[in-house]
Design a protein around this motif. Structure first.
Motif, short mmCIF file in Angstrom:
data_model
loop_
_atom_site.label_atom_id
_atom_site.label_comp_id
_atom_site.label_asym_id
_atom_site.label_seq_id
_atom_site.Cartn_x
_atom_site.Cartn_y
_atom_site.Cartn_z
N TYR A 1 0.81 -1.21 0.00
CA TYR A 1 0.00 0.00 0.00
C TYR A 1 0.85 1.27 0.00
CZ TYR A 1 -4.62 -2.06 0.61
OH TYR A 1 -5.81 -2.73 0.41
N PHE A 2 0.32 2.27 -0.67
CA PHE A 2 0.80 3.64 -0.53
C PHE A 2 -0.03 4.28 0.57
CE2 PHE A 2 0.44 8.14 -1.28
CZ PHE A 2 1.70 8.55 -1.68
N TYR A 3 0.64 4.72 1.64
CA TYR A 3 -0.04 5.30 2.80
C TYR A 3 0.12 6.82 2.80
CZ TYR A 3 -0.13 0.51 4.61
OH TYR A 3 -0.32 -0.83 4.77
N ALA A 4 -0.94 7.50 3.21
CA ALA A 4 -0.86 8.96 3.32
C ALA A 4 -0.01 9.37 4.52
CB ALA A 4 -2.27 9.55 3.45
N THR A 5 -0.06 8.59 5.59
CA THR A 5 0.73 8.83 6.80
C THR A 5 1.27 7.49 7.29
OG1 THR A 5 -1.18 8.56 8.28
CG2 THR A 5 -0.74 10.79 7.44
N LYS A 6 2.05 7.53 8.37
CA LYS A 6 2.57 6.28 8.95
C LYS A 6 1.48 5.61 9.78
CE LYS A 6 7.34 7.95 9.32
NZ LYS A 6 8.48 8.18 10.24
N ASP A 7 0.45 5.18 9.09
CA ASP A 7 -0.72 4.61 9.75
C ASP A 7 -1.28 3.53 8.84
OD1 ASP A 7 -3.05 3.95 11.04
OD2 ASP A 7 -3.77 6.00 11.24
N LEU A 8 -1.32 2.29 9.33
CA LEU A 8 -1.80 1.18 8.50
C LEU A 8 -3.26 1.32 8.11
CD1 LEU A 8 -0.04 -1.84 10.26
CD2 LEU A 8 0.61 -0.70 8.13
N SER A 9 -4.00 2.17 8.79
CA SER A 9 -5.41 2.36 8.45
C SER A 9 -5.60 3.43 7.38
CB SER A 9 -6.21 2.75 9.70
OG SER A 9 -5.78 4.00 10.20
N ARG A 10 -4.51 4.02 6.92
CA ARG A 10 -4.61 5.09 5.93
C ARG A 10 -4.05 4.66 4.57
NH1 ARG A 10 -5.07 10.23 7.77
NH2 ARG A 10 -5.48 10.64 5.56
N GLY A 11 -4.29 3.40 4.19
CA GLY A 11 -3.86 2.94 2.88
C GLY A 11 -4.69 3.59 1.79
N VAL A 12 -4.04 4.22 0.83
CA VAL A 12 -4.75 4.94 -0.23
C VAL A 12 -4.97 4.04 -1.44
CG1 VAL A 12 -4.72 6.98 -1.72
CG2 VAL A 12 -3.69 7.09 0.55
N PHE A 13 -3.94 3.31 -1.85
CA PHE A 13 -4.06 2.38 -2.97
C PHE A 13 -2.88 1.43 -2.93
CE2 PHE A 13 -1.75 6.09 -4.47
CZ PHE A 13 -0.66 5.55 -5.14
N THR A 14 -2.98 0.32 -3.66
CA THR A 14 -1.86 -0.62 -3.75
C THR A 14 -0.99 -0.23 -4.94
OG1 THR A 14 -3.22 -2.15 -5.06
CG2 THR A 14 -3.12 -2.51 -2.68
N LEU A 15 0.30 -0.18 -4.69
CA LEU A 15 1.24 0.21 -5.74
C LEU A 15 1.34 -0.89 -6.79
CD1 LEU A 15 3.83 1.59 -3.24
CD2 LEU A 15 2.80 2.97 -5.06
N PRO A 16 1.44 -0.53 -8.06
CA PRO A 16 1.50 -1.53 -9.13
C PRO A 16 2.74 -2.42 -8.99
CG PRO A 16 0.98 0.63 -10.04
CD PRO A 16 1.36 0.85 -8.61
N GLN A 17 2.54 -3.72 -9.06
CA GLN A 17 3.65 -4.66 -8.97
C GLN A 17 4.62 -4.50 -10.13
OE1 GLN A 17 1.31 -8.47 -7.95
NE2 GLN A 17 3.39 -8.94 -7.30
N THR A 18 5.88 -4.77 -9.87
CA THR A 18 7.03 -4.72 -10.78
C THR A 18 7.48 -3.29 -11.10
OG1 THR A 18 5.80 -4.77 -12.89
CG2 THR A 18 6.31 -6.89 -11.86
N TYR A 19 6.79 -2.29 -10.54
CA TYR A 19 7.22 -0.90 -10.72
C TYR A 19 7.93 -0.42 -9.46
CZ TYR A 19 4.77 -0.86 -15.14
OH TYR A 19 4.37 -1.14 -16.42
N TYR A 20 8.33 0.83 -9.43
CA TYR A 20 9.23 1.32 -8.40
C TYR A 20 8.65 2.54 -7.68
CZ TYR A 20 12.70 -1.43 -11.01
OH TYR A 20 13.38 -2.44 -11.65
N VAL A 21 9.25 2.81 -6.53
CA VAL A 21 9.02 4.06 -5.82
C VAL A 21 10.39 4.65 -5.51
CG1 VAL A 21 6.82 3.39 -4.79
CG2 VAL A 21 8.95 2.89 -3.57
N LYS A 22 10.44 5.96 -5.41
CA LYS A 22 11.68 6.63 -5.00
C LYS A 22 11.68 6.76 -3.49
CE LYS A 22 14.68 10.51 -6.10
NZ LYS A 22 14.85 11.76 -6.91
N VAL A 23 12.78 6.39 -2.86
CA VAL A 23 12.87 6.39 -1.40
C VAL A 23 13.46 7.71 -0.93
CG1 VAL A 23 13.78 5.20 0.60
CG2 VAL A 23 13.16 3.90 -1.43
N LEU A 24 12.69 8.43 -0.10
CA LEU A 24 13.14 9.72 0.43
C LEU A 24 13.74 9.59 1.82
CD1 LEU A 24 10.14 11.95 -0.70
CD2 LEU A 24 12.24 11.43 -1.94
N GLU A 25 13.13 8.76 2.67
CA GLU A 25 13.63 8.52 4.02
C GLU A 25 13.46 7.04 4.35
OE1 GLU A 25 11.63 10.98 6.84
OE2 GLU A 25 12.18 12.86 5.85
#
Length: 235
Positions: A44-68
């Protein structure tokens, strides 16, 4: 004699550290600004550090850029700003990310599709009335509620959910699989079987012997330091 015993104790400690240093696991560290691949389902892509705030599931085999990078959540960046998309900043579970040491050529899934809206009471096409409107949408990911799958989309600058169209296909990104294959091909075959990271019986026996030897040597050092100097002329 004292110097000899001290030298033997230090030598024993050095051998001990050399034998068992390879057995200490070293955690792989990722750096901020690197990328992580989504290989697991339901990351999941979360809006905050809260497991109840999942916005959507990130597409498999693609990437995210890590900031922290943190033990539980990583602050991430997904997609970018253009005519149809907007960059999103949020969080993902650290344990579900696969960090990579390269910059992917196609990190994000860029998928546009049209939504059609039918206007009730249409049918006056000849008089300049519209009975259908089509809007371009940018796809971000899925969100399931029960047996229904929705899409999280950006439409005319607004984010929201719509039922996922049956014709919306998601192309697999093969970049990670190709990189993994190239790494395997570049690695020469091992000439000998890889030794287990667990301590062998011989190493355990040496460890026990050294553990017993060190305090004995230390005791001898202390004992010898308490003896008065020998006086050959004394009675």
């Amino acid at each position: 004699m004292k110097k000899f015993i001290l030298s033997a104790a230090l030598t024993a400690l050095y051998i001990l550290s050399c034998l068992f240093a390879p057995l200490i696991p070293v955690a792989a560290q990722a750096e901020a600004g690197a990328y992580a691949c989504i290989l697991e389902k339901n990351v999941y892509f979360y809006a905050t550090k809260d497991l109840s705030r999942g916005v959507f599931t990130l597409p498999q085999t693609y990437y995210v850029k890590v900031l922290e990078i943190n033990d539980d959540f990583c602050k991430i960046e997904y997609l970018y700003d253009d005519e149809y998309t907007q960059k999103l900043t949020g969080y993902a579970k650290t344990e579900l990310l696969t960090f990579v040491d390269y910059v992917p050529k196609r990190p994000y899934l860029y998928r546009l599709f049209e939504l059609s809206y039918t206007i009730d009471g249409g049918g006056h096409n000849g008089d300049g009335f519209l009975d259908e409107i089509k809007v371009q949408c940018a796809y971000y990911g899925d969100y399931e509620i029960g047996s229904t799958t929705y899409c999280y989309i950006l439409r005319n600058g607004d984010f929201g959910y719509v039922p996922k169209p049956a014709t919306l296909d998601i192309e697999e990104n093969t970049e990670y699989a190709e990189w993994l294959k190239s790494q395997e091909e570049a690695t020469p075959p091992a000439s000998a079987p890889v030794e287990s990271e667990a301590a062998s019986p011989a190493q355990i026996a040496i460890l026990i012997a050294l553990c017993l030897l060190v305090p004995i040597l230390s005791a001898l050092i202390l004992r010898s330091s308490k003896h008065p100097p020998y006086d050959p002329d004394g009675q």
